[in-house]
Design an enzyme around this catalytic site. Sequence first.
Site: not given
Length: 327
Positions: A70, A101, A108, A164, A198
Amino acid sequence: MEELLIEDSQRFTIFPIQHPECWNWYKKLESLTWTAQEVDMCKDIDDWEAMPKPQREFYKQILAFFVVADEIVIENLLTNFMREIKVKEVLYFYTMQAAQECVHSEAYSIQVKTLIPDEKEQQRIFSGIEKHPIIRKMAQWVQQWMDPVKNSLGERLVGFAAVEGILFQNHFVAIQFLKEQNIMPGLVSYNEFISRDEGMHCSFACFLISNYLNNIPEEKIIHKILKEAVELVDEFISYAFDKARGSVPGFSKEMLFQYIRYFTDNLCFMLQCKSIYKVENPFPQMTKFFLNEVEKTNFFELRPTQYQNCVKDDAFAFKLFLNDDDF
């Protein structure tokens, strides 16, 4: 010169809309807005600790990839596309995508901090490019195809769609199988939100290629880019399965190989070129998810009245106090 790169020196405002289809894409993307703190991962901690170590190792590799990927996408948007493209409606989409993003990258990081308390192991995941040769190889491939000096805008848009779509897709699939095991609800929720975003990003790249480019790359170039992406995914999946000692509940390495080829053929269709692999979907029971048809979550149901973040780190600890007045 491509229409996307031509600046209208007399246009200073978004209204009146001059490219309504691009504006509609932006508004659709805007409607998907969410934040990284809206997912509760408290139950995931127990599920993660109960998970067999080989399975945990597999998913650690996926998190290591996503943390890096990302950031590379954000860099490309900010340093290339958003500097070059002059159509305001497209810039609005890419501005929203860049913001999304950032949310994905934060999400994450929260996942890593929540599930992996050991700081040295966290750092190994956050340093994915340095610690994992295949992740470094994938990052270099992305940067190669995003280079505006060596590649046309059309080639870079195809490469962007491949990133993506192809590079991310098998990882989304692997995480979604945790839902079938009724474990890791927070990780699965993040996965559904991010994969939906995405999917929109990938589809928009295909839309621009088909509707705005004067110089669409030749089919052999499109196939070259897509096949290179598939080969990288194969290598990553093999690496992750080696870390998992060859066994992950719900799917095999060969099934993921087949699925990414099935997905790539669908991407070929979106790019209006011939399919490459001509294989069946090995996961027909999950077709709705794969086609990015996950329903938009009702955030009024998702958000607890008082959100409790499970990350044991003051820098990552959040509490959201939500009431009707917030909306």
